[in-house]
Design an enzyme around this catalytic site. Structure first.
Site, PDB file in Angstrom:
ATOM      1  N   THR A  36      74.520 -45.786  38.169  1.00 56.48           N
ATOM      2  CA  THR A  36      74.025 -46.710  39.172  1.00 56.48           C
ATOM      3  C   THR A  36      73.789 -48.111  38.655  1.00 56.48           C
ATOM      4  O   THR A  36      73.450 -48.334  37.503  1.00 56.48           O
ATOM      5  CB  THR A  36      72.631 -46.279  39.712  1.00 56.48           C
ATOM      6  OG1 THR A  36      71.690 -46.321  38.643  1.00 56.48           O
ATOM      7  CG2 THR A  36      72.664 -44.941  40.341  1.00 56.48           C
ATOM      8  N   ARG A  68      71.354 -54.845  26.555  1.00 54.23           N
ATOM      9  CA  ARG A  68      71.968 -55.552  27.686  1.00 54.23           C
ATOM     10  C   ARG A  68      70.865 -56.017  28.651  1.00 54.23           C
ATOM     11  O   ARG A  68      69.964 -55.274  29.012  1.00 54.23           O
ATOM     12  CB  ARG A  68      72.930 -54.611  28.406  1.00 54.23           C
ATOM     13  CG  ARG A  68      73.605 -55.197  29.661  1.00 54.23           C
ATOM     14  CD  ARG A  68      72.878 -54.838  30.938  1.00 54.23           C
ATOM     15  NE  ARG A  68      73.627 -55.215  32.140  1.00 54.23           N
ATOM     16  CZ  ARG A  68      73.146 -55.121  33.377  1.00 54.23           C
ATOM     17  NH1 ARG A  68      71.931 -54.672  33.576  1.00 54.23           N
ATOM     18  NH2 ARG A  68      73.876 -55.478  34.418  1.00 54.23           N
ATOM     19  N   THR A 100      70.217 -57.580  44.132  1.00 53.81           N
ATOM     20  CA  THR A 100      70.442 -56.295  43.475  1.00 53.81           C
ATOM     21  C   THR A 100      71.960 -56.066  43.429  1.00 53.81           C
ATOM     22  O   THR A 100      72.712 -56.708  44.145  1.00 53.81           O
ATOM     23  CB  THR A 100      69.757 -55.128  44.217  1.00 53.81           C
ATOM     24  OG1 THR A 100      70.311 -55.008  45.528  1.00 53.81           O
ATOM     25  CG2 THR A 100      68.254 -55.332  44.337  1.00 53.81           C
ATOM     26  N   GLY A 102      74.654 -57.186  38.164  1.00 50.56           N
ATOM     27  CA  GLY A 102      73.893 -58.317  37.659  1.00 50.56           C
ATOM     28  C   GLY A 102      74.735 -59.377  36.990  1.00 50.56           C
ATOM     29  O   GLY A 102      74.441 -60.577  37.082  1.00 50.56           O
TER      30      GLY A 102
END
Ligand code: ASP
Length: 365
Positions: free
Chosen positions: A214, A245, A268, A271
């Site tokens: 996800t 990260r 969201t 990114g």
């Protein structure tokens, strides 16, 4: 499809003098105290809060707290805190999916409109409430961003408990991911095993379960009846990421941004794409130029797509990206909107009419 919404009963009362809840914000400077704010309890109408689809409880809590007199920044951080503590949300805080080493590393940022102060933490481990730690950075330091071990030690210094954030469910998902990496490594897939941990036979059909993979995050923005805006974003980030990260969520202007004269925005989804287009900053700027919240989100999605076309591997065809991004915008007057690349996404909103989920607009059909 346009989804712009203007809050009912929203009254601009920014010129009304009042005490407000800034006293609760330890590190907010006297500059903000010099600006009189309406005391929310005395003002008619209601605060408005917007969040990602997993934030129904967050917007409800934020609006309750703000309508009871709390500063919006405290409302949003407390609201997302409920989701950070929820082991069933595998995208945020406790129960979030870990990095490739099986360690849960969290990112979060907070911004307080009246002072234009920001705080953020990235790659923080063993702390369940990174948004509250980001708020401590905002309140108690002259810094904006603290990462890794330093963020953990900062949180511990402020009394946040050390906690194991990897739940059994997330650990098993991570193990399945490792087992599915390659048939040629030493981690056997379930259908390569002769027997499983229960000692029962595992056939060639195996017991393969899907590997949860996800992006996922919670963003929450809020405005009170005096027009004070705040926002925060908190996440476990991309699942099975390379350790260290950092996604967009803790980057001010990417995963979240506030301009108290205009409003707030958050993001969201992938990114990397949001960072490369300064997503949240661009939304707030677009609202400042007069675009509605939804149109501002759609404009920034378009620019994310056009920037992504330069990297062919990111596109599923000539026009459509192979990833999703969902953007959220809240204007100072209470109007709000949200848009995703593709249909089907929902966002949460709460105002004087209660908390609910609404459909995001979408760039593509
Ligand atoms: N934007 C977050 C990140 O890239 C993850 C997400 O929202 O899905 O870390």
């Amino acid at each position: 499809m346009s989804h712009d919404h203007t809050r009912r009963q929203f009254l601009k009362t920014s010129s009304v003098a009042g005490v407000g809840a800034l006293g609760a914000l330890g590190g907010v400077t006297s500059a903000s105290r010099a600006q009189p704010r309406a005391k929310a309890l005395d003002a008619p109408g209601s605060a408005v809060s917007i969040s990602s689809g997993n934030g129904l409880v967050a917007v409800r809590r934020a609006v309750e707290r703000i309508n009871a007199g709390a500063d919006p920044v405290l409302g949003v951080v407390e609201g997302v805190g409920i989701v950070e503590a929820d082991p069933n949300d595998m995208t945020v805080g406790y129960g979030g999916l870990p990095n490739e080493r099986g360690v849960v590393q969290l990112d979060a940022s907070v911004m307080h409109g009246p002072t234009h102060k920001a705080g953020s933490v990235a790659c923080i481990e063993n702390i369940m409430h990174p948004a509250a730690v980001a708020l401590k950075v905002l309140q108690t330091t002259d810094h904006v961003m603290i990462v890794g071990r330093g963020a953990y030690e900062f949180a511990r210094a402020h009394g946040f408990p050390h906690e194991e954030l990897l739940t059994e469910r997330a650990r098993k998902a991570w193990l399945r991911w490792k087992q599915n990496q390659s048939e040629r490594d030493d981690w056997l897939d379930p259908d390569q095993m002769d027997w499983n941990q229960d000692g029962t036979e595992v056939g060639a059909a195996g017991e393969q379960q899907p590997v949860p993979f996800t992006y996922g995050t919670i963003h929450c923005g809020a405005v009170d009846t005096s027009g004070s805006v705040s926002a925060c974003t908190t996440t476990s980030g991309l699942s099975y990421k390379i350790p260290g990260r950092v996604g967009d969520s803790p980057i001010i202007g990417a995963g979240m941004y506030v301009d108290n004269d205009i409003g707030s925005a958050g993001a969201t989804g992938r990114g990397e794409a949001v960072i490369q287009s300064c997503g949240s900053f661009a939304i707030v700027q677009a609202m400042g130029l007069g675009l509605s919240p939804t149109d501002a989100c759609l404009r920034v999605l378009k620019s994310i797509v056009s920037n992504s076309k330069r990297q062919k591997r990111l596109m599923q065809d000539a026009e459509r990206p192979g990833f999703n991004v969902i953007l959220y915008a809240l204007r100072k007057d209470g109007a709000y909107g949200s848009a995703a690349m593709f249909p089907g996404a929902r966002f949460a909103v709460a105002d004087g009419s209660g908390a609910r989920l609404e459909d995001c607009a979408s760039l593509f059909d």
